[in-house]
Motif scaffolding. Structure first.
Motif, PDB file in Angstrom:
ATOM      1  N   SER A  30       0.812  -1.209   0.000  1.00 37.55           N
ATOM      2  CA  SER A  30       0.000   0.000   0.000  1.00 37.55           C
ATOM      3  C   SER A  30       0.849   1.264   0.000  1.00 37.55           C
ATOM      4  CB  SER A  30      -0.933  -0.008   1.216  1.00 37.55           C
ATOM      5  OG  SER A  30      -1.778   1.114   1.211  1.00 37.55           O
ATOM      6  N   ARG A  31       1.974   1.245   0.712  1.00 38.31           N
ATOM      7  CA  ARG A  31       2.843   2.425   0.762  1.00 38.31           C
ATOM      8  C   ARG A  31       3.437   2.717  -0.613  1.00 38.31           C
ATOM      9  NH1 ARG A  31       6.870   1.878   5.802  1.00 38.31           N
ATOM     10  NH2 ARG A  31       7.134   4.099   5.419  1.00 38.31           N
TER      11      ARG A  31
ATOM     12  N   LEU B 226      10.868  15.514  -3.788  1.00 42.61           N
ATOM     13  CA  LEU B 226      11.751  14.370  -4.014  1.00 42.61           C
ATOM     14  C   LEU B 226      11.889  14.059  -5.504  1.00 42.61           C
ATOM     15  CD1 LEU B 226      10.463  11.917  -1.251  1.00 42.61           C
ATOM     16  CD2 LEU B 226      12.503  13.367  -1.150  1.00 42.61           C
ATOM     17  N   ASN B 227      13.065  13.563  -5.873  1.00 43.22           N
ATOM     18  CA  ASN B 227      13.283  13.056  -7.224  1.00 43.22           C
ATOM     19  C   ASN B 227      13.045  11.555  -7.318  1.00 43.22           C
ATOM     20  OD1 ASN B 227      14.014  15.452  -8.640  1.00 43.22           O
ATOM     21  ND2 ASN B 227      15.973  15.426  -7.556  1.00 43.22           N
TER      22      ASN B 227
ATOM     23  N   MET C 145       7.113  14.289   6.673  1.00 41.53           N
ATOM     24  CA  MET C 145       6.592  12.940   6.909  1.00 41.53           C
ATOM     25  C   MET C 145       6.209  12.799   8.377  1.00 41.53           C
ATOM     26  SD  MET C 145       9.216  10.667   4.558  1.00 41.53           S
ATOM     27  CE  MET C 145       8.529   9.117   5.128  1.00 41.53           C
ATOM     28  N   PRO C 146       5.187  13.539   8.817  1.00 41.35           N
ATOM     29  CA  PRO C 146       4.794  13.487  10.232  1.00 41.35           C
ATOM     30  C   PRO C 146       4.177  12.144  10.605  1.00 41.35           C
ATOM     31  CG  PRO C 146       3.150  14.660   8.966  1.00 41.35           C
ATOM     32  CD  PRO C 146       4.289  14.388   8.023  1.00 41.35           C
TER      33      PRO C 146
ATOM     34  N   ILE D 253       1.640   8.054   4.849  1.00 41.79           N
ATOM     35  CA  ILE D 253       2.745   8.804   4.252  1.00 41.79           C
ATOM     36  C   ILE D 253       2.260   9.354   2.920  1.00 41.79           C
ATOM     37  CG2 ILE D 253       5.059   8.669   3.280  1.00 41.79           C
ATOM     38  CD1 ILE D 253       5.698   6.442   5.202  1.00 41.79           C
ATOM     39  N   ASN D 254       2.276  10.655   2.775  1.00 39.44           N
ATOM     40  CA  ASN D 254       1.974  11.259   1.485  1.00 39.44           C
ATOM     41  C   ASN D 254       3.290  11.806   0.944  1.00 39.44           C
ATOM     42  OD1 ASN D 254       1.103  12.751  -0.729  1.00 39.44           O
ATOM     43  ND2 ASN D 254      -0.817  13.335   0.266  1.00 39.44           N
ATOM     44  N   LEU D 255       3.939  11.020   0.095  1.00 41.99           N
ATOM     45  CA  LEU D 255       5.285  11.355  -0.373  1.00 41.99           C
ATOM     46  C   LEU D 255       5.329  12.615  -1.235  1.00 41.99           C
ATOM     47  CD1 LEU D 255       6.493   7.732  -1.084  1.00 41.99           C
ATOM     48  CD2 LEU D 255       7.393   9.273   0.656  1.00 41.99           C
TER      49      LEU D 255
END
Length: 552
Positions: free
Chosen positions: A64-65, A252-253, A526-527, A534-536
Protein backbone atom coordinates in the motif's frame (compact mmCIF):
# COMPACT_ATOMS: atom_id res chain seq x y z
CA UNK A 1 15.01 9.57 -15.24
CA UNK A 2 17.87 7.77 -13.53
CA UNK A 3 19.40 8.41 -10.14
CA UNK A 4 22.46 6.93 -8.51
CA UNK A 5 22.49 5.33 -5.09
CA UNK A 6 24.89 3.11 -3.26
CA UNK A 7 24.88 -0.46 -4.52
CA UNK A 8 27.38 -1.94 -2.09
CA UNK A 9 25.34 -5.03 -1.23
CA UNK A 10 25.71 -8.65 -0.36
CA UNK A 11 23.55 -11.62 0.47
CA UNK A 12 22.72 -12.15 4.13
CA UNK A 13 21.66 -15.69 4.91
CA UNK A 14 18.43 -16.19 6.81
CA UNK A 15 16.74 -12.95 5.63
CA UNK A 16 14.54 -14.47 2.93
CA UNK A 17 17.31 -13.96 0.33
CA UNK A 18 17.15 -10.23 0.97
CA UNK A 19 20.15 -8.40 -0.44
CA UNK A 20 20.98 -5.46 1.80
CA UNK A 21 23.84 -3.11 2.36
CA UNK A 22 26.82 -4.86 3.91
CA UNK A 23 27.64 -3.48 7.31
CA UNK A 24 31.17 -4.81 7.40
CA UNK A 25 32.98 -4.63 4.09
CA UNK A 26 31.58 -1.52 2.42
CA UNK A 27 33.13 1.39 4.22
CA UNK A 28 34.37 3.20 1.11
CA UNK A 29 32.37 5.97 -0.56
CA UNK A 30 29.32 7.97 0.37
CA UNK A 31 26.27 6.48 2.02
CA UNK A 32 22.75 6.24 0.62
CA UNK A 33 21.66 9.06 2.93
CA UNK A 34 24.43 11.46 1.89
CA UNK A 35 23.88 10.77 -1.81
CA UNK A 36 20.12 10.76 -1.34
CA UNK A 37 20.10 14.12 0.41
CA UNK A 38 22.10 15.62 -2.41
CA UNK A 39 20.07 14.07 -5.22
CA UNK A 40 16.66 14.06 -3.57
CA UNK A 41 16.32 10.27 -3.24
CA UNK A 42 14.56 8.99 -0.11
CA UNK A 43 15.56 5.53 1.21
CA UNK A 44 12.81 3.77 3.17
CA UNK A 45 12.65 0.49 5.07
CA UNK A 46 9.43 -1.23 3.99
CA UNK A 47 9.03 -4.45 6.03
CA UNK A 48 8.42 -7.15 3.41
CA UNK A 49 8.57 -7.86 -0.30
CA UNK A 50 5.10 -6.98 -1.66
CA UNK A 51 3.16 -9.82 -3.25
CA UNK A 52 2.37 -7.50 -6.16
CA UNK A 53 1.53 -3.96 -7.20
CA UNK A 54 -2.00 -4.51 -8.48
CA UNK A 55 -4.39 -2.49 -6.24
CA UNK A 56 -7.06 -5.18 -6.67
CA UNK A 57 -4.78 -8.03 -5.62
CA UNK A 58 -2.66 -6.81 -2.71
CA UNK A 59 -3.88 -6.27 0.85
CA UNK A 60 -0.73 -5.52 2.83
CA UNK A 61 0.77 -2.32 4.23
CA UNK A 62 4.11 -2.78 2.46
CA UNK A 63 2.40 -2.79 -0.95
CA UNK A 64 0.00 0.00 0.00
CA UNK A 65 2.84 2.43 0.76
CA UNK A 66 4.35 1.87 -2.68
CA UNK A 67 0.98 2.13 -4.41
CA UNK A 68 0.46 5.47 -2.65
CA UNK A 69 3.51 6.76 -4.52
CA UNK A 70 2.48 5.34 -7.90
CA UNK A 71 -1.22 6.23 -7.82
CA UNK A 72 -3.49 8.96 -6.53
CA UNK A 73 -7.16 8.59 -5.67
CA UNK A 74 -10.05 10.93 -6.28
CA UNK A 75 -9.13 12.42 -2.93
CA UNK A 76 -5.87 12.19 -1.03
CA UNK A 77 -4.97 12.53 2.64
CA UNK A 78 -3.29 15.48 4.27
CA UNK A 79 -0.62 13.81 6.47
CA UNK A 80 -0.91 16.45 9.20
CA UNK A 81 -4.69 16.86 9.54
CA UNK A 82 -5.69 13.47 8.01
CA UNK A 83 -8.48 15.32 6.24
CA UNK A 84 -9.30 14.57 2.58
CA UNK A 85 -7.99 17.02 0.03
CA UNK A 86 -8.26 17.16 -3.77
CA UNK A 87 -6.50 14.45 -5.71
CA UNK A 88 -7.70 13.41 -9.16
CA UNK A 89 -10.97 15.18 -8.30
CA UNK A 90 -10.42 18.93 -8.08
CA UNK A 91 -13.76 19.33 -6.28
CA UNK A 92 -16.92 17.42 -5.36
CA UNK A 93 -20.50 17.96 -4.22
CA UNK A 94 -22.55 15.86 -1.79
CA UNK A 95 -26.35 15.74 -1.97
CA UNK A 96 -28.33 16.91 1.05
CA UNK A 97 -29.34 13.32 1.88
CA UNK A 98 -25.68 12.22 1.77
CA UNK A 99 -26.32 9.60 -0.92
CA UNK A 100 -24.95 11.15 -4.11
CA UNK A 101 -21.34 12.29 -4.58
CA UNK A 102 -20.45 14.16 -7.76
CA UNK A 103 -16.72 14.34 -8.50
CA UNK A 104 -15.21 16.77 -11.00
CA UNK A 105 -12.01 15.35 -12.51
CA UNK A 106 -9.07 17.75 -12.57
CA UNK A 107 -8.40 18.55 -16.25
CA UNK A 108 -4.66 18.53 -15.47
CA UNK A 109 -4.81 14.97 -14.07
CA UNK A 110 -3.28 12.56 -16.58
CA UNK A 111 -1.83 9.07 -16.66
CA UNK A 112 1.93 8.64 -16.67
CA UNK A 113 1.70 8.00 -20.44
CA UNK A 114 0.15 11.45 -20.89
CA UNK A 115 -3.44 10.37 -21.55
CA UNK A 116 -6.20 12.20 -19.61
CA UNK A 117 -7.87 10.51 -16.66
CA UNK A 118 -11.61 10.21 -17.24
CA UNK A 119 -14.72 9.36 -15.24
CA UNK A 120 -15.07 6.31 -17.50
CA UNK A 121 -11.70 5.05 -16.20
CA UNK A 122 -13.23 4.93 -12.72
CA UNK A 123 -16.36 3.14 -13.91
CA UNK A 124 -14.21 0.52 -15.67
CA UNK A 125 -11.81 0.17 -12.72
CA UNK A 126 -14.51 -0.24 -10.10
CA UNK A 127 -16.23 -2.82 -12.27
CA UNK A 128 -12.94 -4.74 -12.26
CA UNK A 129 -12.53 -4.25 -8.51
CA UNK A 130 -16.01 -5.63 -7.84
CA UNK A 131 -16.11 -8.34 -10.50
CA UNK A 132 -16.44 -11.80 -8.90
CA UNK A 133 -13.72 -13.21 -11.17
CA UNK A 134 -11.13 -10.65 -10.03
CA UNK A 135 -11.00 -12.14 -6.53
CA UNK A 136 -10.40 -8.76 -4.90
CA UNK A 137 -10.22 -9.30 -1.13
CA UNK A 138 -10.85 -5.59 -0.59
CA UNK A 139 -13.98 -5.46 -2.76
CA UNK A 140 -16.15 -5.08 0.33
CA UNK A 141 -14.72 -1.59 0.88
CA UNK A 142 -16.79 -0.49 -2.13
CA UNK A 143 -19.99 -2.13 -0.89
CA UNK A 144 -21.20 1.25 0.39
CA UNK A 145 -21.97 2.00 -3.27
CA UNK A 146 -25.51 1.17 -4.33
CA UNK A 147 -25.74 -2.41 -5.71
CA UNK A 148 -21.97 -2.90 -5.48
CA UNK A 149 -22.31 -5.91 -3.18
CA UNK A 150 -25.03 -7.43 -5.37
CA UNK A 151 -22.71 -7.24 -8.39
CA UNK A 152 -19.70 -8.55 -6.46
CA UNK A 153 -21.61 -11.57 -5.16
CA UNK A 154 -23.22 -12.39 -8.51
CA UNK A 155 -26.77 -11.42 -7.50
CA UNK A 156 -26.82 -9.07 -10.50
CA UNK A 157 -24.57 -9.18 -13.56
CA UNK A 158 -25.33 -5.77 -15.10
CA UNK A 159 -22.80 -3.24 -13.81
CA UNK A 160 -25.07 -0.51 -15.16
CA UNK A 161 -27.25 -1.11 -12.07
CA UNK A 162 -24.34 -0.20 -9.76
CA UNK A 163 -24.27 3.38 -8.49
CA UNK A 164 -21.25 4.50 -10.52
CA UNK A 165 -21.89 6.67 -13.57
CA UNK A 166 -19.77 8.78 -15.91
CA UNK A 167 -22.09 11.76 -16.49
CA UNK A 168 -19.41 13.34 -18.66
CA UNK A 169 -15.79 12.47 -19.34
CA UNK A 170 -14.79 14.69 -16.41
CA UNK A 171 -17.78 14.14 -14.09
CA UNK A 172 -18.19 10.97 -12.01
CA UNK A 173 -21.38 10.40 -10.03
CA UNK A 174 -21.45 7.86 -7.20
CA UNK A 175 -24.69 6.85 -5.49
CA UNK A 176 -24.41 5.15 -2.08
CA UNK A 177 -26.80 2.61 -0.59
CA UNK A 178 -27.01 4.66 2.60
CA UNK A 179 -25.43 7.73 4.21
CA UNK A 180 -21.71 7.05 4.66
CA UNK A 181 -19.94 10.06 6.21
CA UNK A 182 -16.55 8.35 5.93
CA UNK A 183 -16.92 7.64 2.19
CA UNK A 184 -14.27 10.20 1.26
CA UNK A 185 -11.89 8.56 3.74
CA UNK A 186 -12.49 5.17 2.12
CA UNK A 187 -11.57 6.65 -1.27
CA UNK A 188 -8.04 7.18 0.06
CA UNK A 189 -7.55 3.39 0.16
CA UNK A 190 -5.70 1.81 -2.76
CA UNK A 191 -8.70 -0.39 -3.59
CA UNK A 192 -10.46 2.68 -5.06
CA UNK A 193 -7.58 3.94 -7.23
CA UNK A 194 -8.36 4.17 -10.93
CA UNK A 195 -6.36 1.98 -13.32
CA UNK A 196 -5.52 2.60 -16.98
CA UNK A 197 -7.87 0.18 -18.79
CA UNK A 198 -5.83 -0.16 -22.01
CA UNK A 199 -2.71 -1.13 -20.02
CA UNK A 200 -4.55 -3.88 -18.15
CA UNK A 201 -6.17 -5.25 -21.32
CA UNK A 202 -2.89 -5.17 -23.23
CA UNK A 203 -1.57 -7.85 -20.88
CA UNK A 204 -4.66 -9.98 -20.33
CA UNK A 205 -8.36 -9.92 -19.53
CA UNK A 206 -9.97 -7.35 -17.24
CA UNK A 207 -10.16 -9.78 -14.33
CA UNK A 208 -6.75 -11.45 -14.73
CA UNK A 209 -4.39 -11.37 -11.74
CA UNK A 210 -0.59 -11.14 -11.58
CA UNK A 211 -0.10 -10.20 -15.22
CA UNK A 212 2.85 -8.29 -16.65
CA UNK A 213 1.18 -4.88 -16.53
CA UNK A 214 2.83 -4.24 -13.13
CA UNK A 215 6.36 -4.59 -14.53
CA UNK A 216 8.29 -1.30 -14.72
CA UNK A 217 8.43 -1.30 -18.52
CA UNK A 218 4.63 -1.73 -18.72
CA UNK A 219 3.39 0.18 -15.68
CA UNK A 220 1.04 3.14 -16.09
CA UNK A 221 -0.03 5.03 -12.99
CA UNK A 222 -1.15 8.53 -12.08
CA UNK A 223 0.69 9.33 -8.85
CA UNK A 224 3.54 11.69 -8.01
CA UNK A 225 6.05 8.94 -8.88
CA UNK A 226 6.53 6.35 -11.62
CA UNK A 227 7.85 2.79 -11.29
CA UNK A 228 11.49 2.67 -12.47
CA UNK A 229 12.94 -0.59 -11.16
CA UNK A 230 11.81 -3.64 -9.21
CA UNK A 231 14.71 -5.81 -8.06
CA UNK A 232 12.92 -8.72 -6.38
CA UNK A 233 13.73 -9.05 -2.66
CA UNK A 234 16.18 -6.13 -2.94
CA UNK A 235 14.37 -2.88 -3.59
CA UNK A 236 11.65 -1.12 -5.54
CA UNK A 237 12.66 2.22 -6.99
CA UNK A 238 10.31 4.99 -8.10
CA UNK A 239 11.17 8.33 -9.74
CA UNK A 240 9.39 11.68 -9.84
CA UNK A 241 6.65 11.68 -12.46
CA UNK A 242 6.95 14.34 -15.17
CA UNK A 243 3.20 14.08 -15.90
CA UNK A 244 1.75 14.36 -12.37
CA UNK A 245 -0.65 17.33 -12.23
CA UNK A 246 0.82 18.74 -8.98
CA UNK A 247 4.46 17.89 -9.71
CA UNK A 248 5.67 21.39 -8.75
CA UNK A 249 4.85 20.54 -5.12
CA UNK A 250 6.85 17.28 -5.22
CA UNK A 251 10.30 17.88 -3.73
CA UNK A 252 11.75 14.37 -4.01
CA UNK A 253 13.28 13.06 -7.22
CA UNK A 254 12.75 9.46 -6.19
CA UNK A 255 12.18 6.90 -3.44
CA UNK A 256 13.80 3.50 -2.88
CA UNK A 257 11.74 0.99 -0.85
CA UNK A 258 13.68 -1.84 0.84
CA UNK A 259 11.89 -5.07 1.94
CA UNK A 260 13.71 -5.73 5.24
CA UNK A 261 12.03 -8.31 7.44
CA UNK A 262 14.80 -8.40 10.06
CA UNK A 263 14.37 -5.44 12.43
CA UNK A 264 17.98 -5.66 13.62
CA UNK A 265 19.38 -5.44 10.10
CA UNK A 266 17.13 -2.48 9.39
CA UNK A 267 18.31 -0.68 12.54
CA UNK A 268 21.96 -1.28 11.66
CA UNK A 269 21.38 0.02 8.13
CA UNK A 270 19.91 3.17 9.63
CA UNK A 271 22.89 3.67 11.94
CA UNK A 272 25.33 3.57 9.02
CA UNK A 273 23.28 6.02 6.94
CA UNK A 274 21.81 3.54 4.46
CA UNK A 275 18.17 4.37 5.32
CA UNK A 276 16.42 7.66 5.93
CA UNK A 277 13.63 5.99 7.83
CA UNK A 278 12.95 2.52 9.19
CA UNK A 279 9.64 0.70 9.15
CA UNK A 280 10.01 -0.25 12.80
CA UNK A 281 12.59 -0.67 15.59
CA UNK A 282 13.83 -3.76 17.46
CA UNK A 283 12.06 -3.90 20.81
CA UNK A 284 15.22 -4.24 22.87
CA UNK A 285 16.59 -1.03 21.31
CA UNK A 286 13.71 1.14 22.53
CA UNK A 287 15.16 1.95 25.98
CA UNK A 288 18.50 3.14 24.55
CA UNK A 289 16.96 5.25 21.79
CA UNK A 290 14.32 6.70 24.12
CA UNK A 291 16.97 8.28 26.37
CA UNK A 292 19.41 9.34 23.65
CA UNK A 293 20.02 13.11 23.22
CA UNK A 294 18.66 14.37 19.87
CA UNK A 295 17.25 10.90 19.33
CA UNK A 296 15.99 9.86 15.88
CA UNK A 297 13.43 7.62 17.64
CA UNK A 298 9.82 8.51 16.84
CA UNK A 299 6.66 7.05 18.38
CA UNK A 300 2.93 7.80 18.25
CA UNK A 301 -0.45 6.04 18.61
CA UNK A 302 -1.34 4.01 15.55
CA UNK A 303 -4.76 2.80 14.39
CA UNK A 304 -3.75 -0.83 14.17
CA UNK A 305 -4.64 -4.02 16.02
CA UNK A 306 -2.30 -6.95 16.67
CA UNK A 307 -4.21 -10.16 17.29
CA UNK A 308 -4.23 -13.90 16.76
CA UNK A 309 -6.83 -14.95 14.22
CA UNK A 310 -8.41 -18.28 15.15
CA UNK A 311 -9.67 -20.76 12.57
CA UNK A 312 -13.34 -21.21 13.48
CA UNK A 313 -13.68 -24.09 11.02
CA UNK A 314 -11.07 -26.52 12.40
CA UNK A 315 -10.92 -28.44 15.64
CA UNK A 316 -10.30 -27.72 18.41
CA UNK A 317 -10.85 -23.99 17.79
CA UNK A 318 -14.22 -24.54 16.13
CA UNK A 319 -15.54 -24.67 19.74
CA UNK A 320 -16.23 -21.18 21.11
CA UNK A 321 -15.35 -22.41 24.63
CA UNK A 322 -11.85 -23.29 23.44
CA UNK A 323 -11.45 -19.91 21.76
CA UNK A 324 -12.56 -18.08 24.89
CA UNK A 325 -10.30 -20.20 27.09
CA UNK A 326 -7.31 -19.35 24.93
CA UNK A 327 -8.17 -15.64 25.01
CA UNK A 328 -8.69 -15.51 28.78
CA UNK A 329 -5.37 -17.30 29.41
CA UNK A 330 -3.25 -14.59 27.76
CA UNK A 331 -1.70 -11.97 30.04
CA UNK A 332 -1.61 -8.97 27.71
CA UNK A 333 -0.35 -6.60 30.36
CA UNK A 334 2.73 -8.77 30.84
CA UNK A 335 3.37 -8.98 27.10
CA UNK A 336 3.12 -5.20 26.76
CA UNK A 337 5.36 -4.58 29.76
CA UNK A 338 8.11 -7.15 29.24
CA UNK A 339 8.30 -8.10 25.57
CA UNK A 340 7.09 -4.82 24.08
CA UNK A 341 8.86 -2.50 26.57
CA UNK A 342 5.61 -0.62 27.32
CA UNK A 343 5.52 0.56 23.71
CA UNK A 344 2.00 -0.80 22.98
CA UNK A 345 -1.45 -0.79 24.59
CA UNK A 346 -2.95 -4.12 25.76
CA UNK A 347 -6.06 -4.88 23.68
CA UNK A 348 -9.34 -6.53 24.60
CA UNK A 349 -11.19 -5.89 21.36
CA UNK A 350 -10.46 -5.48 17.66
CA UNK A 351 -11.10 -1.71 17.42
CA UNK A 352 -8.24 0.36 18.88
CA UNK A 353 -9.13 2.93 21.56
CA UNK A 354 -8.00 5.88 19.42
CA UNK A 355 -11.13 6.53 17.35
CA UNK A 356 -12.91 9.73 18.42
CA UNK A 357 -16.50 9.35 19.69
CA UNK A 358 -16.37 5.53 19.67
CA UNK A 359 -16.36 3.61 22.94
CA UNK A 360 -15.50 -0.09 22.58
CA UNK A 361 -17.68 -2.56 24.51
CA UNK A 362 -16.69 -3.51 28.05
CA UNK A 363 -13.56 -5.65 27.81
CA UNK A 364 -12.98 -9.13 29.18
CA UNK A 365 -10.03 -9.69 31.51
CA UNK A 366 -7.09 -12.02 32.03
CA UNK A 367 -8.74 -14.86 33.96
CA UNK A 368 -6.85 -18.18 34.01
CA UNK A 369 -9.33 -19.79 36.41
CA UNK A 370 -12.31 -19.13 34.13
CA UNK A 371 -10.19 -20.18 31.15
CA UNK A 372 -9.56 -23.60 32.74
CA UNK A 373 -13.28 -24.00 33.44
CA UNK A 374 -14.15 -23.29 29.81
CA UNK A 375 -11.51 -25.70 28.54
CA UNK A 376 -12.89 -28.40 30.85
CA UNK A 377 -16.41 -27.73 29.58
CA UNK A 378 -15.08 -28.21 26.05
CA UNK A 379 -13.78 -31.66 27.05
CA UNK A 380 -10.13 -30.94 27.86
CA UNK A 381 -9.82 -30.72 31.67
CA UNK A 382 -6.28 -29.59 32.55
CA UNK A 383 -5.36 -30.24 28.92
CA UNK A 384 -6.33 -33.92 29.03
CA UNK A 385 -7.13 -35.25 25.56
CA UNK A 386 -5.85 -32.05 23.94
CA UNK A 387 -5.38 -32.71 20.18
CA UNK A 388 -2.60 -30.16 19.77
CA UNK A 389 -2.50 -26.64 18.39
CA UNK A 390 -0.08 -24.69 16.20
CA UNK A 391 0.61 -20.95 16.14
CA UNK A 392 1.68 -19.73 12.69
CA UNK A 393 3.54 -16.44 12.40
CA UNK A 394 5.63 -14.64 9.80
CA UNK A 395 9.33 -13.96 10.25
CA UNK A 396 9.95 -11.30 12.90
CA UNK A 397 11.80 -11.34 16.20
CA UNK A 398 8.89 -9.62 17.94
CA UNK A 399 6.36 -12.12 16.53
CA UNK A 400 8.60 -14.97 17.67
CA UNK A 401 8.93 -13.63 21.21
CA UNK A 402 5.19 -13.07 21.54
CA UNK A 403 4.42 -16.54 20.19
CA UNK A 404 6.81 -18.12 22.70
CA UNK A 405 5.30 -16.12 25.55
CA UNK A 406 1.75 -17.15 24.61
CA UNK A 407 2.88 -20.76 24.15
CA UNK A 408 4.20 -20.71 27.72
CA UNK A 409 1.07 -18.98 29.09
CA UNK A 410 -1.21 -21.59 27.54
CA UNK A 411 1.00 -24.37 28.91
CA UNK A 412 1.03 -22.86 32.40
CA UNK A 413 -2.59 -21.70 32.60
CA UNK A 414 -4.34 -24.42 30.58
CA UNK A 415 -1.96 -27.36 30.54
CA UNK A 416 -1.97 -27.61 26.74
CA UNK A 417 0.93 -28.20 24.38
CA UNK A 418 1.44 -25.69 21.56
CA UNK A 419 3.79 -25.84 18.59
CA UNK A 420 5.11 -22.86 16.64
CA UNK A 421 5.49 -22.47 12.87
CA UNK A 422 7.54 -19.61 11.45
CA UNK A 423 6.93 -18.89 7.76
CA UNK A 424 8.43 -16.47 5.23
CA UNK A 425 6.02 -13.65 4.41
CA UNK A 426 4.60 -14.80 1.08
CA UNK A 427 4.13 -18.37 2.31
CA UNK A 428 2.50 -17.11 5.49
CA UNK A 429 0.06 -14.87 3.57
CA UNK A 430 -1.01 -17.79 1.38
CA UNK A 431 -1.35 -20.08 4.41
CA UNK A 432 -3.70 -17.68 6.17
CA UNK A 433 -5.65 -16.79 3.03
CA UNK A 434 -6.32 -20.48 2.39
CA UNK A 435 -7.30 -20.99 6.06
CA UNK A 436 -4.63 -23.69 6.27
CA UNK A 437 -3.82 -22.88 9.90
CA UNK A 438 -5.21 -23.18 13.44
CA UNK A 439 -4.05 -19.95 15.11
CA UNK A 440 -2.12 -17.28 13.21
CA UNK A 441 -0.55 -13.94 14.00
CA UNK A 442 -2.39 -11.12 12.33
CA UNK A 443 -2.35 -7.36 12.25
CA UNK A 444 -4.78 -4.93 10.71
CA UNK A 445 -4.36 -1.24 10.02
CA UNK A 446 -7.67 0.58 9.79
CA UNK A 447 -8.82 4.15 9.56
CA UNK A 448 -10.58 6.68 11.75
CA UNK A 449 -13.92 4.84 11.74
CA UNK A 450 -14.64 1.56 13.63
CA UNK A 451 -16.14 -0.30 10.69
CA UNK A 452 -12.71 -0.32 9.01
CA UNK A 453 -11.83 -2.98 11.60
CA UNK A 454 -15.20 -4.67 12.09
CA UNK A 455 -15.77 -5.26 8.36
CA UNK A 456 -12.97 -7.83 8.49
CA UNK A 457 -15.46 -10.29 9.98
CA UNK A 458 -18.43 -9.97 7.65
CA UNK A 459 -19.69 -13.30 6.41
CA UNK A 460 -17.64 -14.34 3.37
CA UNK A 461 -15.78 -11.04 3.53
CA UNK A 462 -12.64 -10.90 1.39
CA UNK A 463 -10.35 -10.47 4.41
CA UNK A 464 -12.29 -12.72 6.80
CA UNK A 465 -9.68 -15.43 7.38
CA UNK A 466 -11.29 -16.72 10.57
CA UNK A 467 -14.39 -18.36 9.07
CA UNK A 468 -16.56 -16.43 11.55
CA UNK A 469 -20.13 -15.85 10.41
CA UNK A 470 -23.09 -14.36 12.26
CA UNK A 471 -26.13 -12.83 10.45
CA UNK A 472 -26.76 -10.65 13.50
CA UNK A 473 -23.28 -9.16 13.21
CA UNK A 474 -23.73 -8.57 9.47
CA UNK A 475 -27.11 -6.91 10.06
CA UNK A 476 -25.78 -4.57 12.76
CA UNK A 477 -22.83 -3.53 10.66
CA UNK A 478 -24.41 -3.28 7.21
CA UNK A 479 -28.18 -2.86 7.48
CA UNK A 480 -28.55 -0.98 10.75
CA UNK A 481 -25.18 0.75 11.06
CA UNK A 482 -24.88 1.34 7.34
CA UNK A 483 -28.29 3.00 7.07
CA UNK A 484 -27.99 5.16 10.19
CA UNK A 485 -28.03 8.90 9.60
CA UNK A 486 -26.35 10.07 12.78
CA UNK A 487 -22.88 9.11 13.94
CA UNK A 488 -24.18 8.36 17.45
CA UNK A 489 -26.69 5.82 16.18
CA UNK A 490 -24.22 4.30 13.73
CA UNK A 491 -21.54 3.89 16.38
CA UNK A 492 -24.05 2.37 18.81
CA UNK A 493 -24.81 -0.39 16.31
CA UNK A 494 -21.10 -0.90 15.69
CA UNK A 495 -20.50 -1.21 19.42
CA UNK A 496 -23.17 -3.92 19.58
CA UNK A 497 -21.55 -5.67 16.62
CA UNK A 498 -18.15 -5.64 18.31
CA UNK A 499 -19.71 -7.02 21.50
CA UNK A 500 -21.17 -9.93 19.50
CA UNK A 501 -17.81 -10.49 17.83
CA UNK A 502 -15.86 -10.61 21.07
CA UNK A 503 -18.40 -12.96 22.63
CA UNK A 504 -17.72 -15.40 19.77
CA UNK A 505 -13.94 -14.72 20.01
CA UNK A 506 -12.90 -15.49 16.41
CA UNK A 507 -9.73 -13.59 17.25
CA UNK A 508 -7.56 -13.21 20.32
CA UNK A 509 -6.69 -9.52 20.74
CA UNK A 510 -3.13 -8.89 21.95
CA UNK A 511 -2.39 -5.17 21.69
CA UNK A 512 -3.13 -1.91 19.89
CA UNK A 513 -0.26 -0.64 17.81
CA UNK A 514 1.93 2.34 18.25
CA UNK A 515 4.31 3.58 15.58
CA UNK A 516 7.96 3.14 16.57
CA UNK A 517 10.64 3.92 14.05
CA UNK A 518 13.89 5.77 13.38
CA UNK A 519 13.93 8.85 11.18
CA UNK A 520 16.96 10.75 9.92
CA UNK A 521 17.04 14.47 10.82
CA UNK A 522 17.26 15.36 7.12
CA UNK A 523 13.68 14.13 6.54
CA UNK A 524 10.85 16.67 6.53
CA UNK A 525 7.19 16.46 5.55
CA UNK A 526 6.59 12.94 6.91
CA UNK A 527 4.79 13.49 10.23
CA UNK A 528 3.68 10.56 12.34
CA UNK A 529 -0.09 10.16 12.58
CA UNK A 530 -2.59 7.59 13.87
CA UNK A 531 -3.00 6.05 10.41
CA UNK A 532 0.77 5.97 9.73
CA UNK A 533 -0.10 7.60 6.42
CA UNK A 534 2.75 8.80 4.25
CA UNK A 535 1.97 11.26 1.48
CA UNK A 536 5.28 11.35 -0.37
CA UNK A 537 4.10 14.35 -2.33
CA UNK A 538 4.98 16.42 0.75
CA UNK A 539 8.23 14.68 1.76
CA UNK A 540 11.55 16.48 1.35
CA UNK A 541 15.19 16.07 2.31
CA UNK A 542 17.39 18.75 3.88
CA UNK A 543 21.13 18.24 3.07
CA UNK A 544 23.73 18.83 5.77
CA UNK A 545 21.83 17.32 8.68
CA UNK A 546 23.47 14.31 10.36
CA UNK A 547 22.74 11.73 13.01
CA UNK A 548 24.04 12.37 16.53
CA UNK A 549 27.47 10.89 17.28
CA UNK A 550 25.94 8.79 20.07
CA UNK A 551 24.17 6.59 17.53
CA UNK A 552 27.34 5.26 15.90
Amino acid sequence: MKHTYRKCTHLLAGVSALIVVSLVGCGVGESNVVIGNREGILHLGNASEPTGLDPHVVTTTDASRILGALFEGLVTRNPWTLEPEPGVAERWEISTDGLIYTFHINPKAVWSNGEPITASDYVWTWKRALHPKTGNRNAYLLYVIDNAEAFATGAIDDFGEVGVKALEEAILQVTLRGPTPHFLVQLMHHSSYALHPETILKHGEMTDRFTQWTRPENFVGNGPFILEEWAMNRYIKVGKSPTYWDRDKVSLNGVVFYPIEDDNIEERMFRVDQLHRTFTLPLDKIPAYSTMPDTPFRTAPYLGSYFYVVNNLRAPTDDVRVRKALALAVDREKIARTIMYDSVIPAYGVVPPFIPHYTPPAPFAFNPERARELLAEAGYPDGEGWPGLEITYNTSEAHRKIAIAIQQMWKKNLGVEITLANQEWKVYVETVNQKDYQVARMGWIGDVYPSSFLELFLTDGGNNDSGYSDPRFDDLLISKGGQSVTREERYRYMQQAEALLMDAMPIIPIYSYTTRLLQHPSVEGMPLNVTQSINLKYAELVPGRTLPDSIR
